[in-house]
Scaffold this motif. Structure first.
Motif, mmCIF file in Angstrom:
data_model
loop_
_atom_site.group_PDB
_atom_site.id
_atom_site.type_symbol
_atom_site.label_atom_id
_atom_site.label_comp_id
_atom_site.label_asym_id
_atom_site.label_seq_id
_atom_site.Cartn_x
_atom_site.Cartn_y
_atom_site.Cartn_z
ATOM 1 N N ASN A 45 0.814 -1.219 0.000
ATOM 2 C CA ASN A 45 0.000 0.000 0.000
ATOM 3 C C ASN A 45 0.847 1.268 0.000
ATOM 4 O OD1 ASN A 45 -2.215 -1.684 0.133
ATOM 5 N ND2 ASN A 45 -2.553 -1.378 2.327
ATOM 6 N N ASP A 46 2.012 1.223 0.665
ATOM 7 C CA ASP A 46 2.867 2.409 0.761
ATOM 8 C C ASP A 46 4.027 2.376 -0.226
ATOM 9 O OD1 ASP A 46 4.281 0.345 1.906
ATOM 10 O OD2 ASP A 46 4.838 1.445 3.734
ATOM 11 N N LYS A 51 1.692 4.329 -5.053
ATOM 12 C CA LYS A 51 1.547 5.788 -5.043
ATOM 13 C C LYS A 51 1.498 6.336 -6.465
ATOM 14 C CE LYS A 51 3.757 6.372 -0.531
ATOM 15 N NZ LYS A 51 4.951 6.864 0.216
ATOM 16 N N ILE A 54 -1.952 5.558 -7.967
ATOM 17 C CA ILE A 54 -2.981 6.475 -7.469
ATOM 18 C C ILE A 54 -2.845 7.828 -8.157
ATOM 19 C CG2 ILE A 54 -3.708 7.812 -5.458
ATOM 20 C CD1 ILE A 54 -3.323 5.300 -3.776
ATOM 21 N N LEU A 58 -5.708 9.816 -10.360
ATOM 22 C CA LEU A 58 -6.133 11.191 -10.111
ATOM 23 C C LEU A 58 -5.973 12.048 -11.367
ATOM 24 C CD1 LEU A 58 -4.685 11.702 -6.515
ATOM 25 C CD2 LEU A 58 -7.088 11.417 -7.167
ATOM 26 N N HIS A 127 -9.902 3.981 -3.857
ATOM 27 C CA HIS A 127 -10.647 4.950 -3.052
ATOM 28 C C HIS A 127 -10.583 4.649 -1.568
ATOM 29 C CE1 HIS A 127 -13.662 1.723 -3.531
ATOM 30 N NE2 HIS A 127 -14.184 2.169 -2.409
ATOM 31 N N LEU A 129 -7.710 3.814 -0.151
ATOM 32 C CA LEU A 129 -6.400 4.324 0.277
ATOM 33 C C LEU A 129 -6.310 5.836 0.165
ATOM 34 C CD1 LEU A 129 -3.592 1.928 -1.054
ATOM 35 C CD2 LEU A 129 -4.506 2.139 1.255
ATOM 36 N N ASN A 130 -7.038 6.400 -0.782
ATOM 37 C CA ASN A 130 -6.950 7.844 -1.018
ATOM 38 C C ASN A 130 -8.351 8.404 -1.244
ATOM 39 O OD1 ASN A 130 -6.651 10.425 -2.435
ATOM 40 N ND2 ASN A 130 -4.466 9.911 -2.565
ATOM 41 N N LYS A 131 -8.778 9.246 -0.327
ATOM 42 C CA LYS A 131 -10.146 9.777 -0.377
ATOM 43 C C LYS A 131 -10.383 10.693 -1.575
ATOM 44 C CE LYS A 131 -9.094 13.627 2.774
ATOM 45 N NZ LYS A 131 -9.124 14.653 1.718
ATOM 46 N N ASP A 132 -9.312 11.116 -2.233
ATOM 47 C CA ASP A 132 -9.475 11.984 -3.396
ATOM 48 C C ASP A 132 -9.868 11.200 -4.649
ATOM 49 O OD1 ASP A 132 -8.845 14.318 -1.995
ATOM 50 O OD2 ASP A 132 -6.699 14.009 -2.290
#
Length: 230
Positions: A45-46, A51, A54, A58, A127, A129-132
């Protein structure tokens, strides 16, 4: 699906018993193809890769058009009729009852093989992992790795291409677009769809060795080619 007496008689003459889509049973399961043995684990995840994926989502999200969103939502369903834009208007459930029953089982096979692997790896959806990240398709909290939609898309394309080799390249291009729409829809990382392509190939290879699959394949292929005038 309503079946006419003539259609039932045809199935009987071919030695093939149709199943309603709601009652469709998978040809094989995770006991036959254990994806946890053949696929790598997902990126952490990290990790730098997650990253970056993601960030890609976006970027796509910021530029996707209403037409792109509509296409992603349309491809959110898992059935073989999404390939009608390749195979034409005669490719439909009403004219292909034996084929339809056969492919309902192909679709069920994907879930029977992939779902245990998803649960094993439990990769969080973007979504989560990242609310954006704002998906435009139905939300899911099941494991993301591998993408089930991508798996079934490539699996269906493989079987269809064996039935209609004349459209092989177009069918695989459609499967690629089907997988890409999971990224455009914001519900999968790109690497999920790459693993879906691999998973689809693994399942297809095993399916063609299955006697039950082969028993239904012949009548389904014959019906499809006749309907398409091939």
């Amino acid at each position: 699906m309503r079946l006419t007496f003539a259609a039932l008689a045809l199935f009987a003459s071919l030695g093939f018993t149709p199943a309603l889509a709601a009652d469709a049973q998978p040809f094989i399961t995770a006991k036959d193809v254990d994806l946890t043995r053949f696929l790598p684990a997902p990126p952490a995840n990290d990790s730098v890769q997650t990253k970056a994926e993601i960030a890609e989502l976006l970027t796509i999200q910021a530029s996707r058009t209403p037409a792109m969103e509509a296409a992603a939502r349309a491809d959110a369903v898992e059935n073989v009729w999404r390939f009608a834009d390749v195979l034409g208007p005669k490719f439909n459930e009403a004219t292909l009852p034996a084929f339809s029953a056969f492919f309902a089982r192909v679709v069920e096979t994907e879930g029977a093989v992939v779902d245990p692997a998803k649960d094993y790896w439990k990769r969080p959806r973007p979504h989560m992992l990242n609310k954006d990240v704002k998906p435009v398709v139905k939300l899911s909290t099941s494991g993301a790795w591998p993408s089930g939609h991508s798996t079934v898309g490539y699996l269906m394309a493989t079987v269809l291409a064996s039935m209609v080799p004349e459209q092989r390249d177009a069918l695989f291009a459609r499967a690629a677009a089907y997988a890409e729409n999971r990224i455009i829809g914001g519900i999968h990382y790109r690497s999920d769809t790459v693993m879906g392509r691999t998973a689809g190939a693994l399942i297809a290879q095993r399916l063609f060795l299955d006697a039950d699959f082969q028993a239904g394949y012949g009548p389904a292929r014959a019906e499809l080619r006749a309907a398409l005038g091939l």
